[in-house]
Design a protein around this motif. Structure first.
Motif, PDB file in Angstrom:
ATOM      1  N   TYR A 219      -7.670  10.126  -0.922  1.00  0.00           N
ATOM      2  CA  TYR A 219      -6.396   9.159  -1.158  1.00  0.00           C
ATOM      3  C   TYR A 219      -6.052   9.374   0.252  1.00  0.00           C
ATOM      4  CZ  TYR A 219      -7.492  10.626  -5.542  1.00  0.00           C
ATOM      5  OH  TYR A 219      -7.989  10.308  -7.074  1.00  0.00           O
ATOM      6  N   PRO A 220      -6.491   8.900   1.239  1.00  0.00           N
ATOM      7  CA  PRO A 220      -6.211   8.993   2.813  1.00  0.00           C
ATOM      8  C   PRO A 220      -5.088   7.644   2.924  1.00  0.00           C
ATOM      9  CG  PRO A 220      -8.073   7.364   2.538  1.00  0.00           C
ATOM     10  CD  PRO A 220      -7.545   8.236   1.077  1.00  0.00           C
ATOM     11  N   GLN A 221      -4.561   6.737   1.584  1.00  0.00           N
ATOM     12  CA  GLN A 221      -4.060   5.929   1.784  1.00  0.00           C
ATOM     13  C   GLN A 221      -2.173   6.369   1.046  1.00  0.00           C
ATOM     14  OE1 GLN A 221      -4.116   3.095   3.327  1.00  0.00           O
ATOM     15  NE2 GLN A 221      -6.145   3.498   3.966  1.00  0.00           N
ATOM     16  N   GLY A 222      -2.432   7.649   0.959  1.00  0.00           N
ATOM     17  CA  GLY A 222      -1.120   8.376   0.276  1.00  0.00           C
ATOM     18  C   GLY A 222      -0.976   7.400  -1.665  1.00  0.00           C
ATOM     19  N   ILE A 223      -0.055   8.590  -2.036  1.00  0.00           N
ATOM     20  CA  ILE A 223      -0.097   8.463  -3.374  1.00  0.00           C
ATOM     21  C   ILE A 223       1.473   8.005  -3.511  1.00  0.00           C
ATOM     22  CG2 ILE A 223       0.490   9.592  -5.513  1.00  0.00           C
ATOM     23  CD1 ILE A 223      -2.292  10.183  -4.311  1.00  0.00           C
ATOM     24  N   ASP A 224       1.592   6.540  -4.436  1.00  0.00           N
ATOM     25  CA  ASP A 224       2.559   5.053  -4.864  1.00  0.00           C
ATOM     26  C   ASP A 224       3.294   6.410  -5.836  1.00  0.00           C
ATOM     27  OD1 ASP A 224       0.634   3.611  -3.893  1.00  0.00           O
ATOM     28  OD2 ASP A 224       0.052   3.522  -5.494  1.00  0.00           O
ATOM     29  N   VAL A 225       2.940   7.503  -6.446  1.00  0.00           N
ATOM     30  CA  VAL A 225       4.406   8.491  -7.110  1.00  0.00           C
ATOM     31  C   VAL A 225       3.419   9.300  -7.320  1.00  0.00           C
ATOM     32  CG1 VAL A 225       5.494   7.936  -9.270  1.00  0.00           C
ATOM     33  CG2 VAL A 225       4.839   5.499  -8.036  1.00  0.00           C
ATOM     34  N   VAL A 226       4.824  10.424  -7.490  1.00  0.00           N
ATOM     35  CA  VAL A 226       4.322  11.700  -7.998  1.00  0.00           C
ATOM     36  C   VAL A 226       5.287  12.230  -8.766  1.00  0.00           C
ATOM     37  CG1 VAL A 226       4.646  13.915  -7.199  1.00  0.00           C
ATOM     38  CG2 VAL A 226       3.926  12.132  -5.232  1.00  0.00           C
TER      39      VAL A 226
END
Length: 359
Positions: A219-226
């Motif tokens: 997930y190189p773009q990052g995570i939207d919600v944790v």
């Protein structure tokens, strides 16, 4: 006459047992005692409920340590949620409930064989199932927080930590129902299989795979919600992997609860530099601040469950050395078992047939 008439089912014992907090400690066994008290009579607008199933929560030990605001006096009743049947009602003001009605409730006195409750706080149920316990604190926390605090949108990536736990199981399923790609962390292969059965796109057993490495690589773009309930290193890792406009919901930080330092003992690196350039945010969620949302979300959860769109896994401690958990005495064992990290789904104590009080 001025005396109120109580409508009672036959054969109620003269006394019953409950768990009370007698000393403030995050060690639940040391903080509590099981005491016997006389059976009360419900007044106008009150119900007496015989508890059938009660829910175990990680926050039980925060409550017993006095971390939720000033403690007025000890002893305090314990337990946040229960499901049972009405066995006595006040003379009036109890509609639509009557003796035999199945009810659920969230109030601070469920670790008890019987609970006295204002009728307006009771939630009517079609029958008495342990699955309904899981929809209370755990289900509502997931449902309300993802919508109101996480503001999840279709197509977003959602990472759920402790995904096979009581509330994680709902966060996974509700995020999938919202059209999201769902990643879930857990601690065993059996939990990975459970997460797959819930539709989780990428289960991660963090004992076999490094969470940070998986997120960076996949997930190189990052995570939207944790949806974050673990704290400590997991909080740091997920915070660092937030996407632009990402939201990290702090549901809890269970790794810290057992420590005597509790809420004061948190060590995390500074948050502002990690969120500024991403316009990201870290947001807290505490169910008590959202009680006005509980009824519509509870109705939605019940409909999803009854229509087969939402699974509720209940764990009675059948795999625990001290289990399965049945009766008032086993509540302390159940709270301790939750902290072993071995339970799957919602940990529930079966109170059926537990009343040992004599008539």
């Amino acid at each position: 006459s001025g005396t109120s008439h109580v409508i009672v089912m036959a054969n109620l014992p003269v006394s019953f047992r409950k768990v009370v907090v007698t000393a403030l400690s995050s060690n639940f066994r040391e903080a509590t005692k099981v005491v016997s008290i006389p059976m009360p009579q419900p007044r106008t607008g009150e119900l007496l409920i015989k508890n059938r199933y009660v829910g175990i929560n990680a926050s039980d030990i925060n409550f017993s340590a006095g971390r939720y605001g000033p403690v007025k006096q000890l002893p305090m009743d314990a337990g946040f949620e229960g499901v049972g049947e009405v066995v006595a009602t006040g003379e009036s003001g109890c509609e639509p409930f009557r003796c035999g009605s199945s009810v659920a409730y969230m109030s601070g006195a469920s670790y008890s064989e019987y609970t006295l409750l204002p009728a307006k706080r009771a939630i009517p149920l079609p029958d008495t199932q342990p699955e309904y316990v899981s929809l209370l604190v755990s289900g509502l926390t997931a449902s309300i927080s993802l919508e109101k605090v996480g503001e999840v949108k279709p197509g977003e990536s959602v990472l759920v930590t402790a995904a096979a736990g009581g509330t994680g199981q709902f966060a996974v399923q509700l995020a999938k129902l919202a059209g999201c790609h769902v990643i879930g962390t857990c601690s065993s292969d059996s939990k990975v299989e459970f997460l797959k059965s819930l539709g989780c796109d990428r289960p991660i057993n963090y004992k076999k795979e490094n969470l940070r490495d998986v997120l960076k690589r996949e997930y190189p773009q990052g995570i939207d919600v944790v949806y974050e309930s673990v704290g400590g290193e997991v909080f740091e890792t997920t915070l660092n992997r937030l996407a632009v406009h990402g939201r990290l919901i702090v549901i809890g930080f269970i790794t810290q609860y057992q420590s005597a330092a509790g809420f004061a003992g948190m060590q995390t690196s500074p948050i502002p530099p990690k969120i500024l350039s991403k316009s990201a945010s870290v947001r807290g969620f505490f169910l008590n601040n959202f009680l006005s949302d509980a009824i519509p979300h509870g109705q939605k959860l019940a409909q999803l469950y009854l229509s087969g769109k939402l699974k509720c896994l209940v764990d009675f401690g059948q795999r625990a050395p001290t289990g399965p958990f049945k009766g008032i005495e086993s509540i302390l064992d159940a709270v301790e078992y939750l902290y072993t990290g071995q339970s799957e789904g919602k940990l529930v104590v079966d109170m059926n047939g537990s009343a040992s009080s004599k008539l």
